[in-house]
Design a protein around this motif. Structure first.
Motif, PDB file in Angstrom:
ATOM      1  N   PHE A 113      41.797  50.062  38.453  1.00 17.19           N
ATOM      2  CA  PHE A 113      42.784  49.009  38.200  1.00 17.19           C
ATOM      3  C   PHE A 113      43.544  48.654  39.464  1.00 17.19           C
ATOM      4  O   PHE A 113      43.543  49.403  40.439  1.00 17.19           O
ATOM      5  N   SER A 114      44.167  47.467  39.413  1.00 15.86           N
ATOM      6  CA  SER A 114      45.243  47.123  40.345  1.00 15.86           C
ATOM      7  C   SER A 114      46.384  46.637  39.463  1.00 15.86           C
ATOM      8  O   SER A 114      46.253  46.628  38.229  1.00 15.86           O
ATOM      9  N   THR A 115      47.472  46.208  40.067  1.00 14.18           N
ATOM     10  CA  THR A 115      48.632  45.822  39.246  1.00 14.18           C
ATOM     11  C   THR A 115      48.617  44.335  38.897  1.00 14.18           C
ATOM     12  O   THR A 115      49.616  43.815  38.395  1.00 14.18           O
ATOM     13  N   ASN A 116      47.510  43.666  39.162  1.00 15.25           N
ATOM     14  CA  ASN A 116      47.460  42.220  38.901  1.00 15.25           C
ATOM     15  C   ASN A 116      47.216  41.911  37.421  1.00 15.25           C
ATOM     16  O   ASN A 116      47.059  42.808  36.598  1.00 15.25           O
ATOM     17  N   LEU A 117      47.154  40.601  37.139  1.00 11.71           N
ATOM     18  CA  LEU A 117      47.141  40.118  35.743  1.00 11.71           C
ATOM     19  C   LEU A 117      46.153  40.816  34.805  1.00 11.71           C
ATOM     20  O   LEU A 117      46.540  41.359  33.768  1.00 11.71           O
ATOM     21  N   TRP A 127      32.556  45.907  33.302  1.00 14.14           N
ATOM     22  CA  TRP A 127      33.619  45.070  33.853  1.00 14.14           C
ATOM     23  C   TRP A 127      33.981  43.984  32.861  1.00 14.14           C
ATOM     24  O   TRP A 127      33.279  43.788  31.880  1.00 14.14           O
ATOM     25  N   GLU A 128      35.083  43.300  33.123  1.00 13.57           N
ATOM     26  CA  GLU A 128      35.720  42.285  32.275  1.00 13.57           C
ATOM     27  C   GLU A 128      36.701  42.964  31.311  1.00 13.57           C
ATOM     28  O   GLU A 128      36.339  43.842  30.506  1.00 13.57           O
ATOM     29  N   THR A 129      37.928  42.518  31.421  1.00 17.64           N
ATOM     30  CA  THR A 129      39.029  43.089  30.645  1.00 17.64           C
ATOM     31  C   THR A 129      38.730  43.108  29.146  1.00 17.64           C
ATOM     32  O   THR A 129      38.970  44.119  28.462  1.00 17.64           O
TER      33      THR A 129
HETATM   34  N1  LIG Z   1      37.336  37.914  34.377  1.00 24.79           N
HETATM   35  C1  LIG Z   1      37.855  39.148  34.919  1.00 24.79           C
HETATM   36  C2  LIG Z   1      38.833  38.800  36.033  1.00 24.79           C
HETATM   37  C3  LIG Z   1      39.183  40.004  36.883  1.00 24.79           C
HETATM   38  C4  LIG Z   1      40.093  39.587  38.028  1.00 24.79           C
HETATM   39  O1  LIG Z   1      40.264  38.403  38.358  1.00 24.79           O
HETATM   40  N2  LIG Z   1      40.664  40.604  38.662  1.00 24.79           N
HETATM   41  C5  LIG Z   1      41.564  40.348  39.788  1.00 24.79           C
HETATM   42  C6  LIG Z   1      42.998  40.685  39.382  1.00 24.79           C
HETATM   43  S1  LIG Z   1      43.620  39.617  38.139  1.00 24.79           S
HETATM   44  C7  LIG Z   1      41.229  41.280  40.937  1.00 24.79           C
HETATM   45  O2  LIG Z   1      40.498  42.238  40.776  1.00 24.79           O
HETATM   46  N3  LIG Z   1      41.784  40.989  42.107  1.00 24.79           N
HETATM   47  C8  LIG Z   1      41.732  41.908  43.204  1.00 24.79           C
HETATM   48  C9  LIG Z   1      42.792  42.951  43.072  1.00 24.79           C
HETATM   49  O3  LIG Z   1      43.581  42.952  42.098  1.00 24.79           O
HETATM   50  O4  LIG Z   1      42.883  43.814  43.976  1.00 24.79           O
HETATM   51  C10 LIG Z   1      38.527  39.967  33.801  1.00 24.79           C
HETATM   52  O5  LIG Z   1      38.929  39.374  32.789  1.00 24.79           O
HETATM   53  O6  LIG Z   1      38.614  41.186  33.927  1.00 24.79           O
END
Ligand SMILES: N[C@@H](CCC(=O)N[C@@H](CS)C(=O)NCC(=O)O)C(=O)O
Length: 203
Positions: free
Chosen positions: A5-9, A61-63
């Motif tokens: 994980f990261s702390t993003n959406l 993968w994919e939330t």
């Molecule tokens: N469609 C994917 C999108 C995943 C995605 O966009 N992840 C972003 C964060 S919101 C990411 O990994 N960004 C790089 C990071 O956070 O380091 C899902 O629903 O899981």
């Protein structure tokens, strides 16, 4: 089982699900787009994005897929199935394509750009998404006027997923004021510790 994980959406939602369900996962903080780690991260997610759930040799993968799997492992109907499955799909699809898509523009312009890219928000981009944001916020607000939760009058993954942007609304300056039903629903979600503070003790 490991949840990267990261702390993003999106990873925030996956971590909240795992903590809400008490999933037997080890949480692993990751920076998949950091050039130092991107190539090796592609081995578990060719998109180089989080979240990723690794179980033995398999990486999911994919939330939404991860939430579905964790709900199955927990043996609960947090992910409504059976006759309610179409409703579940509806809310995941709707939020992804509409409200979250609009909210992500505020998130990117007002949080990601100044914080990580040393760039200023582009007001024209924000203005261009405003109408969409209000259109879909009104849809959700109207629906929440007559129910506490989105499906079956109980908390389900649909609420977590449709609320993806809400924890960031203030910092991203999303125009949520006046959408009282949404704000009350977000408040009810914030009463749930796993949603309010998913990273507590992890970062
Ligand atoms: N469609 C994917 C999108 C995943 C995605 O966009 N992840 C972003 C964060 S919101 C990411 O990994 N960004 C790089 C990071 O956070 O380091 C899902 O629903 O899981």
């Amino acid at each position: 089982m490991k949840l990267y994980f990261s702390t993003n959406l999106n990873p925030r939602v996956a971590v909240a699900v795992a903590r809400y369900l008490g999933s037997p996962v080890e949480f692993v903080r990751a920076s998949p787009r950091d050039p130092r780690f991107e190539d090796s991260f592609r081995l578990i997610n060719p998109n180089a994005l989080v979240p990723v759930l690794v179980e033995g040799d398999s990486a999911l993968w994919e939330t939404d897929a991860i939430a579905c799997r964790l709900s199955g492992i927990a043996g609960v109907d947090f992910w409504p199935t059976g006759a309610l499955l179409p409703e579940t799909v509806k809310w995941l699809s709707w939020s992804r394509s509409h409200l979250t898509a609009a909210g992500e523009v505020y998130y990117f312009e007002n949080i990601v750009k100044p914080k990580y890219l040393a760039a200023l928000p582009d007001q024209r981009v924000i203005e261009a998404i405003e109408e969409d944001f209000h259109r879909y916020a009104k849809v959700l607000d109207d629906i929440l006027g007559s129910r506490r939760w989105l499906i079956d009058d109980r908390l389900t993954y649909a609420d977590f997923r449709a609320a993806t942007i809400m924890p960031f609304a203030q910092e991203a300056r999303m125009p949520v004021e006046g959408y009282n039903n949404i704000l009350e629903w977000a408040g009810r979600l914030d009463d749930i510790e796993a949603w309010r503070a998913p990273f507590s003790g992890l970062i």
